[in-house]
Each structure stands twice: as structure tokens, then as C-alpha cells.
Design a protein around this motif. Structure first.
Motif, short mmCIF file in Angstrom:
data_model
loop_
_atom_site.label_atom_id
_atom_site.label_comp_id
_atom_site.label_asym_id
_atom_site.label_seq_id
_atom_site.Cartn_x
_atom_site.Cartn_y
_atom_site.Cartn_z
N MET A 138 -29.33 -31.18 -33.56
CA MET A 138 -27.56 -31.41 -33.64
C MET A 138 -26.40 -31.19 -34.51
N ILE A 139 -24.63 -31.00 -34.14
CA ILE A 139 -24.19 -30.40 -33.84
C ILE A 139 -23.17 -30.67 -35.03
N LYS A 140 -23.35 -30.42 -36.12
CA LYS A 140 -21.71 -30.63 -37.12
C LYS A 140 -20.73 -29.78 -37.03
N LEU A 141 -19.60 -30.30 -37.07
CA LEU A 141 -17.97 -30.07 -36.88
C LEU A 141 -17.52 -31.13 -38.39
N LYS A 142 -16.92 -30.06 -39.02
CA LYS A 142 -15.86 -30.24 -40.09
C LYS A 142 -14.53 -29.97 -40.42
N PHE A 143 -13.86 -31.12 -40.51
CA PHE A 143 -12.54 -30.58 -40.14
C PHE A 143 -11.40 -30.51 -41.36
N SER A 146 -20.79 -35.63 -37.12
CA SER A 146 -22.07 -34.17 -36.21
C SER A 146 -22.62 -35.74 -34.79
N GLU A 147 -23.65 -35.35 -34.26
CA GLU A 147 -24.41 -35.94 -32.47
C GLU A 147 -25.68 -36.05 -32.61
N ILE A 148 -25.81 -36.50 -32.70
CA ILE A 148 -27.57 -36.55 -32.03
C ILE A 148 -27.82 -36.46 -30.54
N VAL A 206 -27.21 -36.00 -23.83
CA VAL A 206 -27.08 -36.86 -23.74
C VAL A 206 -26.53 -37.42 -25.54
N VAL A 207 -25.70 -37.58 -26.09
CA VAL A 207 -24.59 -38.67 -26.66
C VAL A 207 -26.18 -39.49 -27.69
N LEU A 208 -26.45 -39.44 -28.28
CA LEU A 208 -27.68 -41.10 -28.51
C LEU A 208 -26.79 -41.23 -29.83
N GLU A 209 -26.00 -41.05 -30.68
CA GLU A 209 -25.27 -41.17 -31.72
C GLU A 209 -24.88 -40.49 -32.29
N THR A 210 -22.90 -41.19 -32.98
CA THR A 210 -22.10 -40.40 -33.19
C THR A 210 -22.29 -40.80 -34.89
#
Length: 460
Positions: free
Chosen positions: A1-6, A44-46, A52-56
Motif C-alpha cells: 500500500m502506497i500512502k500520500l498525504k497532501f 492510498s492505493e492497493i 496494477v491498482v486494484l483500489e484507490t
């Protein structure tokens, strides 16, 4: 899982340099962003093994400014982190098929969506693409038991319609009274808080402290300009639906496996309701089909609670009461079916000269007419409608046309004789029917295809 906070400034920079912004920031739907400082949108993305991104997933944390005027789209999962408000002047649009999840937590960490007075929610799902509110832990694959309760908060809508409590406005049950955005009430009975249509609310009712739990759907001071139809509540720890004053009308509601009451009203609700289905948890969890209170402070405050119900089917678990009228509540039940309740209709009758629900019955402001009872009070018609003193009230001018009969329910749909419905269609809200109960005999129930109740086969 990749997490980005803006942060706000990072979002602005992304908007200038990249199209990524419109997928993670507030949006009016016309590509013009409305910023809400202090509101955090974390992406975040799964992904699968191939990347391949399964869920945003967009996680929303409201630090006081509300969610903003924006659209929640069905290509992402939206997660509420704490109490998230739609503030006054903001409009939240939710597209068909969108999933909104609440993080777990109690007390100050409870998660819920609250539409404040003067705000709007435009949540119009469809039978093919309902909008789902549920717990972050729900995989939406049928693996979560319907009796799983209290994992997050619920959906709360607040309006400016009148109450009968003093001083005419209140703080909504289930969130801290210190939160001023939780106030409801006013003098605009035609107030419009938006649209709720084809909404499924699941596994909510977290405790914010001292047994103060959030209802599945709370409608506080909501006006008649608001549209509420095709609503499901499953597995809520407290009430399924509670109406606190106001004039909003409700239609096509399916309520199942909730931990307390199913339809609860107080503070002078004066709306109308048709096609309401209740299925209690067979394991003896859940209280009344309807808990109907008139006033709180004072109990005899005006305007009186005088809602009208028609075409309800309330299925109990044999150990509770179908409906209670108390605290000066009025109201009417027509063309309805009550099955498997230990007690039938209870009407509060107090000693002395004060106002009570028996007074509303005597004044023709409380009616129980043309209904069917089965497996209720030992199937004795003289015990179906009783005062709180135990007096038989069935068969009077305002309690006529009721009968003991087996409606022959199969998955809620009757096969027995449920004809003889009284006609309420002089009021344009009510759909004219020839049958009693929430579902038409010989036809698919309106819960088919879009509810968890139908998918899990919960109807007994």
C-alpha cells in the motif's frame, strides 16, 4: 500500500502541474475546486503483484472546515476518519455505486458523516448501483455477519424544521454536545437538506460514551423539502432510524438486525411514512418495531408528533413489543402487518390531568386502523392494543378494522389474504394499494437486487 498525504499548498501545486489533483481533492463537479483548509484528503492505493491498482482509497479527516462542496465518485473508496461534516453552505454529491466507509473508534474517535443545518447532501443511488455506507472492516463480499454491529458511526442529517422541545433547537444524539455543527431545529418546516435515495447503511452505531450510540440514520429537524426513499439499515448497534422533530417524509425503508428500536421518533416529528419493512435479529437482539415519543422537554410541547404510517411489515423475534406510543405522542398506523411480537401496540395512559398518548387517541390524533396481527399477544384480538394500565383499547373509533390472521409471509411477501387496504391516496404522498404490508403479494419485493437484506437472505 502506497500512502500520500497532501497539504493544501501541495494540492495547489499538484493542480498546476498534474491532473492527479481532481481525483484527491474537493471538486464541485465542474472542475472548479473549492478548497477546505484544515481538511485532509489522504490517498492510498492497493496494488496486485504486477503493480496494477486494484483500489484507490481517499481518507477524509475534518479538522473543522467541513468536507467542502465536492463529489464522491464510485471509482474510489472514501473513508471517514472521525466525524466528517458537510458544513453550512456546502453541498456533498455522492454518485451512484459509491462506497463510503467509516474507521473504527469510540468516543472522540468515532467516525460518522454529518450534514449540518444549511448544508445539502445529494446522494442519489439506483437499484443497480446503490450507495453503501459501511465499516472500513467490511470487505463487501458477504463475509461480515449481519449481526456485526457498532464498527463505526452512521449517517446524520440535520435541518431547520420545527421541534416541540424548548428552546426549539437541540444537539443531535450520538455526537459531543460541544460540537456546534451538531445543532438542529428552527422554524422552516419546508427546509431542504437534499436527497437520500437507494442508500445502504451497514454495521454502525459506535458508542461515543456513556451508552450514547449513533443511529444508523439520524434525521434531526429535517424538513419536508428533503427526499428520503429506498433506505436500508442493517446491523446497527442502536436504532435503525430516528427522527428528531421535523417534517421529512420517508418511503421504502428496510431495517434489519439492529440492536435497539427500528423506527424511533420524538420532539414532534410530523412526517409521513409508507412501505417500511422491519426484520429483527432472530437471536432476540433488538427492541421495539416502533418507539414513538411525543415530547422531551416539555413532554406536552407542541406541535404534537402526528406522523402517519401505511403499508408497514414489522417482523419481530417474539420477545419484544411491536409499537409503543408514549410521552404524548400521536400518530397513525394503517394497512400494516405485525408478526411474531410478544406484545402488540402499547399506548401510555398516565394518571392525572396531564397530556399523554391516551389523550391523543381520544382526540383522534392516534389511530391504529385496518392492520393484521399474527403471533402477537397470543393471537387474542382483545389484547392487541392496550393502554399502559392494561386496558383493552381495540375496537374503538380510532382502533377499528384490525384482525388476527396469518398473512403467510414468505421472505416478507404475503400469500394469505391481505386485501382490504384503506385508501390514503387523497394525500399525494401515499401510493394507493389494495393490499396491507410493505410488499405486494405475488410480486418481487422492492428490496430485491440492491439490499444486503436480500443478498444475505435475511428475511424470514
Amino acid at each position: 500500500m502506497i500512502k500520500l498525504k497532501f497539504s493544501l499548498f501541495a494540492i495547489v501545486a499538484l493542480f498546476v502541474s498534474s491532473s492527479m489533483f481532481t481525483s484527491c481533492g474537493p471538486d464541485k463537479g465542474d472542475d472548479t475546486p473549492i478548497f477546505t483548509p484544515d481538511t485532509e484528503f489522504t490517498t492510498s492505493e492497493i496494488k496486485d503483484d504486477a503493480g496494477v491498482v486494484l483500489e484507490t482509497i481517499i481518507t477524509i479527516k475534518d479538522n473543522g472546515k467541513g468536507i467542502g462542496t465536492m463529489t464522491l465518485t464510485n471509482d474510489k473508496t472514501w473513508v471517514l476518519n472521525g466525524l466528517v461534516f458537510v458544513n453550512e453552505g456546502q453541498t456533498l454529491t455522492i454518485n451512484p455505486g459509491t462506497v463510503i466507509k467509516g474507521k473504527s473508534g469510540q468516543g472522540e474517535n468515532a467516525s460518522a458523516l454529518i450534514v449540518a443545518r444549511g448544508a445539502k447532501i445529494m446522494a442519489e443511488g439506483t437499484a443497480a448501483e446503490p450507495i453503501i455506507f459501511t465499516s472500513e472492516a467490511d470487505k463487501l463480499d458477504g463475509s461480515m455477519a449481519p449481526s456485526t454491529r457498532g464498527l463505526w458511526g452512521g449517517l446524520i442529517v440535520l435541518g431547520k424544521a420545527g421541534l416541540n422541545s424548548t428552546p426549539g433547537y437541540s444537539s443531535i444524539e450520538g455526537i459531543p454536545t460541544s460540537e456546534t455543527r451538531g445543532v438542529y431545529g428552527g422554524s422552516d418546516d419546508a427546509d431542504n437538506s437534499g436527497v437520500l435515495r437507494y442508500i445502504s447503511i451497514r454495521h454502525g452505531g459506535t458508542d461515543i460514551g456513556a451508552g450514547n450510540e449513533i443511529n444508523g440514520l439520524s434525521l434531526g429537524g429535517v424538513g419536508s423539502g428533503t427526499i428520503v426513499d429506498h433506505i436500508e439499515v442493517v446491523g446497527n448497534a442502536d436504532d435503525a432510524v430516528e427522527l428528531f422533530g421535523g417534517t421529512v417524509n420517508i418511503k421504502y425503508m428496510a431495517l434489519a438486525y439492529c440492536g435497539d428500536d427500528n423506527i424511533d421518533y420524538d420532539e414532534g416529528w410530523r412526517g409521513k411514512a409508507q412501505f417500511i419493512f422491519v426484520q429483527q435479529d432472530p437471536s432476540l437482539v433488538g427492541d421495539r418495531g416502533g418507539e414513538h415519543d411525543g415530547g422531551t422537554d416539555p413532554e406536552d410541547g407542541t406541535p404534537y408528533a402526528l406522523p402517519v404510517f401505511s403499508n408497514c411489515t414489522y417482523i419481530g423475534h417474539g420477545n419484544s413489543r411491536a409499537v409503543t406510543f408514549r410521552d404524548n405522542a400521536g400518530g397513525e398506523y394503517h394497512n400494516s402487518i405485525f408478526v411474531n411480537w410478544k406484545h402488540g401496540i402499547d399506548i401510555e395512559d398516565l394518571d392525572g390531568d396531564g397530556e399523554d398518548s391516551k389523550k391523543r387517541l381520544d382526540a383522534g390524533q392516534l389511530k391504529v386502523v385496518d392492520n393484521i396481527f399474527h403471533m402477537v399477544e397470543g393471537s387474542d384480538l382483545t389484547k392487541i392494543i392496550l393502554s399502559s394500565k392494561g386496558d383493552n383499547l381495540e375496537g374503538g373509533a380510532n382502533t377499528s378494522g384490525n384482525k388476527i390472521a396469518n398473512p403467510g409471509l414468505t421472505a416478507g411477501v404475503p400469500s394469505g389474504d391481505v386485501s382490504g387496504a384503506s385508501d390514503l391516496s387523497a394525500d399525494p404522498f401515499f401510493t394507493k394499494t389494495t393490499y396491507k404490508g410493505a410488499f405486494e403479494p405475488g410480486k418481487d419485493a422492492w428490496i430485491k437486487g440492491w439490499t444486503e437484506i436480500d443478498a444475505l437472505g435475511l428475511v424470514k
